[in-house]
Design an enzyme around this catalytic site. Structure first.
Site, PDB file in Angstrom:
ATOM      1  N   CYS A  93      -1.194   5.427  10.691  1.00  0.00           N
ATOM      2  CA  CYS A  93      -0.018   4.639  11.049  1.00  0.00           C
ATOM      3  C   CYS A  93      -0.392   3.274  11.587  1.00  0.00           C
ATOM      4  O   CYS A  93      -1.243   3.147  12.456  1.00  0.00           O
ATOM      5  CB  CYS A  93       0.774   5.349  12.126  1.00  0.00           C
ATOM      6  SG  CYS A  93       1.529   6.833  11.561  1.00  0.00           S
ATOM      7  N   CYS A 145       1.293  -3.179  15.716  1.00  0.00           N
ATOM      8  CA  CYS A 145       1.232  -2.761  14.305  1.00  0.00           C
ATOM      9  C   CYS A 145       0.551  -3.813  13.433  1.00  0.00           C
ATOM     10  O   CYS A 145       0.719  -5.014  13.639  1.00  0.00           O
ATOM     11  CB  CYS A 145       2.656  -2.520  13.794  1.00  0.00           C
ATOM     12  SG  CYS A 145       2.729  -1.958  12.088  1.00  0.00           S
ATOM     13  N   CYS A 193       3.501   8.446   1.428  1.00  0.00           N
ATOM     14  CA  CYS A 193       4.043   7.447   2.355  1.00  0.00           C
ATOM     15  C   CYS A 193       4.215   6.147   1.570  1.00  0.00           C
ATOM     16  O   CYS A 193       3.231   5.587   1.082  1.00  0.00           O
ATOM     17  CB  CYS A 193       3.076   7.277   3.521  1.00  0.00           C
ATOM     18  SG  CYS A 193       3.547   6.002   4.693  1.00  0.00           S
ATOM     19  N   CYS A 202       6.423  -5.874  15.697  1.00  0.00           N
ATOM     20  CA  CYS A 202       5.959  -4.924  16.723  1.00  0.00           C
ATOM     21  C   CYS A 202       4.523  -5.277  17.102  1.00  0.00           C
ATOM     22  O   CYS A 202       3.675  -5.507  16.244  1.00  0.00           O
ATOM     23  CB  CYS A 202       6.035  -3.485  16.208  1.00  0.00           C
ATOM     24  SG  CYS A 202       7.718  -2.969  15.826  1.00  0.00           S
ATOM     25  N   CYS A 209       6.218  -7.437   6.868  1.00  0.00           N
ATOM     26  CA  CYS A 209       7.282  -6.921   7.733  1.00  0.00           C
ATOM     27  C   CYS A 209       7.673  -7.996   8.732  1.00  0.00           C
ATOM     28  O   CYS A 209       6.823  -8.743   9.215  1.00  0.00           O
ATOM     29  CB  CYS A 209       6.794  -5.682   8.480  1.00  0.00           C
ATOM     30  SG  CYS A 209       8.061  -4.915   9.516  1.00  0.00           S
ATOM     31  N   GLU A 212       0.835  -1.199   0.000  1.00  0.00           N
ATOM     32  CA  GLU A 212       0.000   0.000   0.000  1.00  0.00           C
ATOM     33  C   GLU A 212       0.866   1.244   0.000  1.00  0.00           C
ATOM     34  O   GLU A 212       1.991   1.226   0.489  1.00  0.00           O
ATOM     35  CB  GLU A 212      -0.874   0.017   1.257  1.00  0.00           C
ATOM     36  CG  GLU A 212      -1.804  -1.165   1.295  1.00  0.00           C
ATOM     37  CD  GLU A 212      -2.682  -1.166   2.522  1.00  0.00           C
ATOM     38  OE1 GLU A 212      -3.649  -1.921   2.518  1.00  0.00           O
ATOM     39  OE2 GLU A 212      -2.399  -0.422   3.469  1.00  0.00           O
TER      40      GLU A 212
HETATM   41  N1  SAH Z   1       9.248   0.082  10.176  1.00  0.00           N
HETATM   42  C1  SAH Z   1       9.345   1.507  10.219  1.00  0.00           C
HETATM   43  C2  SAH Z   1       8.336   2.234   9.366  1.00  0.00           C
HETATM   44  C3  SAH Z   1       6.895   1.773   9.376  1.00  0.00           C
HETATM   45  S1  SAH Z   1       5.869   2.154  10.735  1.00  0.00           S
HETATM   46  C4  SAH Z   1       9.288   1.978  11.648  1.00  0.00           C
HETATM   47  O1  SAH Z   1       9.115   1.168  12.547  1.00  0.00           O
HETATM   48  O2  SAH Z   1       9.482   3.162  11.891  1.00  0.00           O
HETATM   49  C5  SAH Z   1       5.481   3.849  10.740  1.00  0.00           C
HETATM   50  C6  SAH Z   1       5.137   4.348  12.157  1.00  0.00           C
HETATM   51  O3  SAH Z   1       3.802   3.957  12.560  1.00  0.00           O
HETATM   52  C7  SAH Z   1       6.061   3.758  13.194  1.00  0.00           C
HETATM   53  O4  SAH Z   1       6.450   4.728  14.118  1.00  0.00           O
HETATM   54  C8  SAH Z   1       5.176   2.710  13.815  1.00  0.00           C
HETATM   55  O5  SAH Z   1       5.669   2.321  15.032  1.00  0.00           O
HETATM   56  C9  SAH Z   1       3.850   3.426  13.865  1.00  0.00           C
HETATM   57  N2  SAH Z   1       2.709   2.548  14.130  1.00  0.00           N
HETATM   58  C10 SAH Z   1       2.611   1.238  13.892  1.00  0.00           C
HETATM   59  N3  SAH Z   1       1.408   0.762  14.276  1.00  0.00           N
HETATM   60  C11 SAH Z   1       0.721   1.803  14.789  1.00  0.00           C
HETATM   61  C12 SAH Z   1      -0.608   1.958  15.325  1.00  0.00           C
HETATM   62  N4  SAH Z   1      -1.448   0.930  15.404  1.00  0.00           N
HETATM   63  N5  SAH Z   1      -0.972   3.188  15.741  1.00  0.00           N
HETATM   64  C13 SAH Z   1      -0.123   4.240  15.637  1.00  0.00           C
HETATM   65  N6  SAH Z   1       1.102   4.159  15.111  1.00  0.00           N
HETATM   66  C14 SAH Z   1       1.531   2.949  14.690  1.00  0.00           C
END
Ligand code: SAH
Length: 360
Positions: free
Chosen positions: A353, A119, A105, A116, A112, A92
């Site tokens: 995000c 996410c 973006c 985390c 991935c 996406e």
């Molecule tokens: N892998 C990279 C880029 C992708 S995530 C990274 O970790 O930075 C982009 C941002 O969105 C990151 O800061 C991630 O931690 C955040 N993110 C992931 N899931 C989220 C959620 N459910 N709510 C808010 N932010 C989230």
């Protein structure tokens, strides 16, 4: 029969491809011009004879990504694209129209591996790295969308007024961990800079903190922006929500990050999701956490982006109340830390995000 992706050919190869179809060299140039504006298929190439457009369509495609679905937020400022790659994987990208420009973006991987806990992008694990062209094509898709209304029926005049219809900013914050695909991400950024004139300072790479990858960026030496997804102020808490914390300590990660931003005299962006557990108890958003976070960033040139967690159905977290969020932010502000609450864009279309996911 698999179709040839013309965007992946060099100019010489494209000329050969067209010559094999009995076409003169200038046709290759025309096709290339259209593709570099993001033309999704041959039907839009109005300066090509219809018969040629049909012939091309039978054996070739333009970009290495195909738009499967396009979702528009209700305020029409955010557009999310679900894209299919040639091997059927889906990724996406998101176009955000803002007061400072048009920001895209992009995803750096299909899926991935980082795991985390909060996410959505990592739910199905890593599929594969994206190629330079697959990442670059995402900004072309956005570019086409931006120009679409104005130029739908005519070729774009090369000297035409961009009229705010160009992609001006890039954030590598979509699905995937860019610093697990550093070589291609760098290749992509170099290309966006060279071919679309997007300045280094308008490009941001966001990482969960892969220290060797940050070191590669330091070696590369371009003054782009770096964002670190910190999300917790102690290693103990961070390990609970981000497996990468088992590999690199906060200290190591931040040392590498400051080295990068000091080198380029840039402000470091720190992303910090505010999370509650499933019963609504604050996890990383307590007063104590705020004070610990102040310790980490004190006196440094950085901006802490606070992001109240966006709901992901499969994940058992909650988003803290507005009061808790403001209490947390106040502690940062009182201690002189630059901070802002990230205004989420596109929550109604699942493109905020952490909401980017393969199903779209
Ligand atoms: N892998 C990279 C880029 C992708 S995530 C990274 O970790 O930075 C982009 C941002 O969105 C990151 O800061 C991630 O931690 C955040 N993110 C992931 N899931 C989220 C959620 N459910 N709510 C808010 N932010 C989230």
């Amino acid at each position: 029969m698999t179709k040839t992706i013309l965007f992946d050919l060099t100019n010489a190869k494209l000329e050969k491809f067209m010559a094999d179809m009995g076409q003169p060299r200038f046709r290759a140039k025309q096709v290339m011009d259209w593709m570099s504006r993001g033309a999704p298929d041959f039907s839009v190439m109005k300066n090509l004879p219809i018969s040629l457009r049909n012939d091309l369509d039978a054996v070739a495609q333009t970009l290495p990504v195909r738009v499967v679905k396009k979702l528009q937020s209700t305020d029409e400022q955010t557009t999310k694209f679900l894209l299919e790659l040639n091997d059927g994987e889906r990724i996406e990208c998101v176009l955000m129209r803002t007061s400072y420009g048009n920001s895209v973006c992009v995803s750096s991987q299909a899926g991935c591996a980082m795991g985390c806990k909060f996410c959505a992008s990592t739910l199905l694990g890593l599929k594969r790295n994206l190629t330079v062209n697959e990442i670059f094509a995402q900004i072309l898709v956005a570019q086409w969308e931006l120009r679409d209304d104005k130029f739908a029926d005519k070729p774009i005049h090369p000297n035409g007024d961009a009229n705010n219809n160009d992609v001006s900013h890039i954030v590598v914050m979509g699905t995937g961990e860019p610093l697990q695909n550093t070589k291609n991400v760098i290749g992509f950024i170099e290309r966006a800079n060279r071919e679309m004139g997007i300045g280094w300072r308008r490009i941001t790479v966001s990482t969960c903190g892969i220290v060797p990858g940050i070191n590669e960026l330091i070696e590369w030496g371009r003054p782009i922006n770096l964002a670190i997804s910190l999300h917790a102020p102690t290693d103990e808490l961070r390990r609970k929500i981000m497996p990468i914390a088992n590999k690199y300590s906060i200290q190591e990660t931040m040392d590498a990050a400051w080295r990068f931003t000091d080198l380029h005299n840039r402000q470091l962006m720190i992303e910090y999701i505010l999370l509650g557990d499933k019963d609504g108890n604050l996890l990383n958003a307590t007063t104590e956490c705020a004070e610990q976070l102040v310790e980490i960033v004190h006196g440094k040139n950085c901006m802490v982006n606070l992001i109240p967690w966006n709901t992901v159905a499969e994940r058992e977290f909650t988003s803290p109340s507005g009061n808790a969020v403001h209490r947390f932010q106040d502690i940062l502000i009182k201690n002189g830390v630059h901070t802002r609450l990230r205004r989420e864009r596109g929550t109604d279309i699942g493109s905020a995000c952490g909401q980017l996911r393969i199903s779209g």
